[in-house]
Motif scaffolding. Structure first.
Motif, PDB file in Angstrom:
ATOM      1  N   GLU A  56       0.824  -1.218   0.000  1.00 27.78           N
ATOM      2  CA  GLU A  56       0.000   0.000   0.000  1.00 27.78           C
ATOM      3  C   GLU A  56       0.851   1.258   0.000  1.00 27.78           C
ATOM      4  OE1 GLU A  56      -3.490   2.038   2.755  1.00 27.78           O
ATOM      5  OE2 GLU A  56      -3.053  -0.119   2.928  1.00 27.78           O
ATOM      6  N   SER A  66      -4.753   9.730 -17.510  1.00 27.61           N
ATOM      7  CA  SER A  66      -5.932   8.854 -17.493  1.00 27.61           C
ATOM      8  C   SER A  66      -5.754   7.663 -16.558  1.00 27.61           C
ATOM      9  CB  SER A  66      -6.236   8.342 -18.910  1.00 27.61           C
ATOM     10  OG  SER A  66      -5.236   7.432 -19.363  1.00 27.61           O
ATOM     11  N   LYS A  72      -5.921   5.917 -13.306  1.00 25.40           N
ATOM     12  CA  LYS A  72      -6.686   6.203 -12.092  1.00 25.40           C
ATOM     13  C   LYS A  72      -6.349   5.259 -10.941  1.00 25.40           C
ATOM     14  CE  LYS A  72      -8.797   9.380 -14.396  1.00 25.40           C
ATOM     15  NZ  LYS A  72      -8.360  10.799 -14.239  1.00 25.40           N
ATOM     16  N   GLY A  73      -5.381   4.372 -11.143  1.00 26.22           N
ATOM     17  CA  GLY A  73      -4.995   3.468 -10.072  1.00 26.22           C
ATOM     18  C   GLY A  73      -5.949   2.316  -9.860  1.00 26.22           C
ATOM     19  N   GLU A  74      -6.819   2.049 -10.841  1.00 24.08           N
ATOM     20  CA  GLU A  74      -7.772   0.940 -10.706  1.00 24.08           C
ATOM     21  C   GLU A  74      -7.102  -0.414 -10.911  1.00 24.08           C
ATOM     22  OE1 GLU A  74     -10.678   2.026 -13.564  1.00 24.08           O
ATOM     23  OE2 GLU A  74     -11.550   3.627 -12.330  1.00 24.08           O
ATOM     24  N   SER A  75      -5.907  -0.409 -11.482  1.00 21.56           N
ATOM     25  CA  SER A  75      -5.081  -1.607 -11.617  1.00 21.56           C
ATOM     26  C   SER A  75      -3.658  -1.208 -11.272  1.00 21.56           C
ATOM     27  CB  SER A  75      -5.143  -2.165 -13.047  1.00 21.56           C
ATOM     28  OG  SER A  75      -4.571  -1.228 -13.961  1.00 21.56           O
ATOM     29  N   ASN A  93       2.258   1.837  -3.448  1.00 25.17           N
ATOM     30  CA  ASN A  93       1.189   2.319  -4.327  1.00 25.17           C
ATOM     31  C   ASN A  93       0.935   3.803  -4.105  1.00 25.17           C
ATOM     32  OD1 ASN A  93       0.438   0.086  -5.871  1.00 25.17           O
ATOM     33  ND2 ASN A  93      -0.752  -0.787  -4.202  1.00 25.17           N
ATOM     34  N   ASP A 122      -7.059 -10.004 -18.426  1.00 23.91           N
ATOM     35  CA  ASP A 122      -7.587  -8.639 -18.431  1.00 23.91           C
ATOM     36  C   ASP A 122      -6.866  -7.773 -19.453  1.00 23.91           C
ATOM     37  OD1 ASP A 122      -9.180  -6.422 -17.255  1.00 23.91           O
ATOM     38  OD2 ASP A 122      -7.218  -5.708 -16.603  1.00 23.91           O
ATOM     39  N   SER A 138       1.423   6.748  -6.808  1.00 24.73           N
ATOM     40  CA  SER A 138       0.309   7.627  -7.149  1.00 24.73           C
ATOM     41  C   SER A 138       0.711   9.094  -7.047  1.00 24.73           C
ATOM     42  CB  SER A 138      -0.872   7.332  -6.217  1.00 24.73           C
ATOM     43  OG  SER A 138      -1.949   8.192  -6.494  1.00 24.73           O
ATOM     44  N   THR A 150       0.360  -3.095 -15.028  1.00 29.74           N
ATOM     45  CA  THR A 150      -0.729  -3.681 -15.817  1.00 29.74           C
ATOM     46  C   THR A 150      -1.250  -2.667 -16.825  1.00 29.74           C
ATOM     47  OG1 THR A 150      -1.375  -5.101 -13.964  1.00 29.74           O
ATOM     48  CG2 THR A 150      -3.009  -4.750 -15.696  1.00 29.74           C
ATOM     49  N   TRP A 151      -1.395  -1.443 -16.395  1.00 26.52           N
ATOM     50  CA  TRP A 151      -1.850  -0.359 -17.280  1.00 26.52           C
ATOM     51  C   TRP A 151      -0.860  -0.157 -18.429  1.00 26.52           C
ATOM     52  CZ3 TRP A 151      -0.019   4.751 -18.189  1.00 26.52           C
ATOM     53  CH2 TRP A 151      -0.939   5.620 -18.794  1.00 26.52           C
TER      54      TRP A 151
END
Length: 281
Positions: free
Chosen positions: A3, A66, A68-71, A6, A166, A10, A75-76
């Motif tokens: 965490e 773009s 947003k930290g959803e992955s 991350n 994914d 971010s 991965t992005w």
């Protein structure tokens, strides 16, 4: 990635999208090896991989806001790179596609006679090693682009099937099934034709001049043997499910550090007028 890491990433991305050049450089440095190694295995040559990597890193920059930290950030980035590379048409093997049948026949029956010494006084053992490393990379070009990508994500980067599925837009189950079939096809080819990674006879030393004549290797530019080794799966691998018995047969899927030319491209971009244009867009 924990965490705290991350959260740090971010904040770094927020600073980068706000125009912080140092933050953006750190972000790009964190993924440049990932992008280059995926490009190299997808496209086959260092030159094409460098060109594609530049395109992908520019896309990372222009689309960074773009994220947003959803992955996971990697991965992005994988998704951007895969979308670019599976439709990339400027590399040499898009112009001259290969098949396992053609490549196997070429290995076994290529005309090695009456070819002069083209080594330019470069050590034969070094040229044979360059050809050996190049050969396995060329072998990947016998797969269609999506199959090649599935093999690379599962074998080199060892992504979990949920993450890889994914990225590719397929279910984890479909990804695992396709990966297993593709790995079997690769293992069967290696077993028949490769003396280094299979049970065949290695012909690399005998094929040096033939390979030079056909522009497979260049004595004055030994990309594979001079490249610096990279980290283990570039620190992005998750716990990969053991879906078949082929895991130990693809040790040729080593990683490399990004070439100095790609690193210089990033520096030139950050110090040039293009950076200001992009950050103000």
């Amino acid at each position: 990635m924990n965490e705290e890491t991350n959260r740090e990433l971010s904040l770094l991305i927020q600073r980068a999208t706000a125009g912080d050049k140092t933050a953006l450089e750190t972000v790009l440095e964190s993924v440049q090896d990932l992008v280059f190694n995926l490009s190299l295995r997808m496209l086959g040559t260092f030159h094409d991989a460098e060109d594609a990597s530049q395109d992908i890193l520019l896309k990372v920059v222009t689309h960074l806001s773009s994220f947003k930290g959803e992955s996971a950030f990697t991965t992005w980035v994988f998704r951007i790179a895969v979308n670019h590379l599976t439709s990339y048409k400027k590399h040499i093997f898009a112009q001259f596609p290969l098949s396992f049948e053609f490549y196997g026949d070429d290995i076994q029956n290529g005309n090695l006679q009456d070819i002069p010494d083209l080594s330019q006084n470069v050590d034969k053992a070094l040229l044979a090693e360059e050809l050996r490393l190049s050969c396995t990379n060329v072998m990947l070009q016998c797969l269609d682009a999506e199959s090649r990508c599935i093999f690379i994500l599962g074998t080199m980067f060892r992504l979990d099937s949920r993450i890889a599925g994914d990225i590719l837009g397929i279910s984890p189950e479909a990804y695992r099934q396709r990966l297993s079939r593709i790995r079997k096809k690769m293992a069967d080819f290696l077993s028949e034709y490769c003396g280094e990674y299979g049970h065949g006879a290695c012909r690399c030393r005998d094929r040096i001049h033939y390979a030079i004549q056909n522009h497979r290797i260049t004595p004055t530019q030994l990309d594979f043997t001079t490249a610096q080794p990279g980290g283990s799966a570039l620190d992005v691998k998750a716990a990969m499910e053991e879906i078949d018995g082929y895991s130990q047969q693809f040790s040729f899927c080593r990683t490399y550090q990004s070439p100095e030319r790609l690193k210089q491209f990033i520096q030139d971009f950050l110090n040039g007028t293009a950076f200001a244009v992009v950050t103000q867009a």
